[in-house]
Write an enzyme that holds these catalytic residues in place. Sequence first.
Site, PDB file in Angstrom:
ATOM      1  N   ARG A 171       0.822  -1.226   0.000  1.00  0.00           N
ATOM      2  CA  ARG A 171       0.000   0.000   0.000  1.00  0.00           C
ATOM      3  C   ARG A 171       0.845   1.262   0.000  1.00  0.00           C
ATOM      4  O   ARG A 171       0.349   2.348  -0.317  1.00  0.00           O
ATOM      5  CB  ARG A 171      -0.933   0.007   1.200  1.00  0.00           C
TER       6      ARG A 171
ATOM      7  N   GLU B  33      -9.279   6.833  -8.446  1.00  0.00           N
ATOM      8  CA  GLU B  33      -8.163   6.251  -7.683  1.00  0.00           C
ATOM      9  C   GLU B  33      -7.153   7.375  -7.471  1.00  0.00           C
ATOM     10  O   GLU B  33      -6.924   8.186  -8.370  1.00  0.00           O
ATOM     11  CB  GLU B  33      -7.550   5.100  -8.482  1.00  0.00           C
TER      12      GLU B  33
HETATM   13  C1  3EB Z   1      -6.860  -1.739  -5.125  1.00  0.00           C
HETATM   14  O1  3EB Z   1      -6.643  -1.212  -4.032  1.00  0.00           O
HETATM   15  C2  3EB Z   1      -7.144  -0.813  -6.273  1.00  0.00           C
HETATM   16  O2  3EB Z   1      -2.489  -3.868  -9.381  1.00  0.00           O
HETATM   17  O3  3EB Z   1      -0.733  -2.593  -9.074  1.00  0.00           O
HETATM   18  C3  3EB Z   1      -4.316  -0.006  -6.805  1.00  0.00           C
HETATM   19  C4  3EB Z   1      -2.932   0.105  -6.847  1.00  0.00           C
HETATM   20  C5  3EB Z   1      -4.934  -1.035  -7.486  1.00  0.00           C
HETATM   21  C6  3EB Z   1      -2.156  -0.815  -7.559  1.00  0.00           C
HETATM   22  C7  3EB Z   1      -1.946  -2.830  -8.954  1.00  0.00           C
HETATM   23  C8  3EB Z   1      -4.158  -1.954  -8.197  1.00  0.00           C
HETATM   24  C9  3EB Z   1      -2.790  -1.845  -8.235  1.00  0.00           C
HETATM   25  O4  3EB Z   1      -6.871  -2.958  -5.288  1.00  0.00           O
HETATM   26  C10 3EB Z   1      -6.426  -1.167  -7.499  1.00  0.00           C
END
Ligand code: 3EB
Length: 330
Positions: free
Chosen positions: A218, A322
């Site tokens: 994250r 996002e």
């Molecule tokens: C999520 O939280 C939203 O596959 O690299 C956010 C950040 C998301 C990175 C990735 C996907 C990715 O799942 C989607």
Amino acid sequence: MTTSILPGSFDESASIALRYQPAQWHPPVSKQALLAVVPAGGTTSAVVAPVIAVPTLPLGPNPMTEIWETDQPVTRLSGSSIVYSTAGDLLMGGAIAGPDEDLASATRRIYDEILELVDDENRPHLVRLWNYFPRINEFEQTERYQQFCAARFEAFTAAGYDMASDLPAASAVGSQNGALTVVFIASSRRPRYVENPRQISAFSYPRQYGTRSPSFSRGAVLPDGSTLLVSGTASIVGHETVHRGDLGAQVEETLRNIDAVIAEAFGPDTSLHSEDLDIRLKVYVRHPADQPRIAARLERTVSPRSISYLRADICRADLLVEIEACIRRS
Ligand code: 3EB
């Protein structure tokens, strides 16, 4: 693979700072400072740093180009299909797939090359990755986002990554056109990867989102402790999308999630409202018409000059927005 004599040592801690410049800006002749220039939806004629054009178009009245700066001497290099530069412990680069490569093969090839390059350049720890590719929510047997996730998972697994502890921060969004484009930052030292206690870690998502889970953390704090790179963050609690179809509520939930990552990285009293944080937001907007409403909300918290909006599809069809962040502690 290009080899060169590096003027800067990979032991030297380099800072990184993200600045947004109006998109028509032309870079100055400062070889020392620029790690990379990331224009959206076009190219500039920059020659002093790698120019990594991403295939997403800017939105809103003030389209921005990303300028990544550092305090260490920069060496510009290229090897295999990757353009990159190094500065002290850091390496920043980008790669673009060929027009005829299918998504899964391109993902696997580019990730294999990036993982090999960062090893060869003594900066083996991935800090942050950005992924852009077209038709992310379309199905070809499986959804293209899932094809991408599977190929990325295979590349990390083949390279011996521990999926619970070695994964960089990331974003993965859908472009309107172009080929898979991957931008990345790596370091000779291990960053501190952080998770979000409000969300299940993406690498532990249940199978309903794909047989191979998304490989990212994250957030990642640079080894010098100064800078947090927050992954693409959306209106997800646990593993579920919340506030389907409600733009305002999705933005609020996303901001709560970013605050949770900031608190994990910099301490419980720290948030987007903290006076001593220098904040840049990058906002991916599915429907261009939503941009003014999103801007009106975000600009209550962050200066408009510190926000970049891009038109992009989000990896889950039910997400409207996002947001990612680059946050420096002063
Ligand atoms: C999520 O939280 C939203 O596959 O690299 C956010 C950040 C998301 C990175 C990735 C996907 C990715 O799942 C989607």
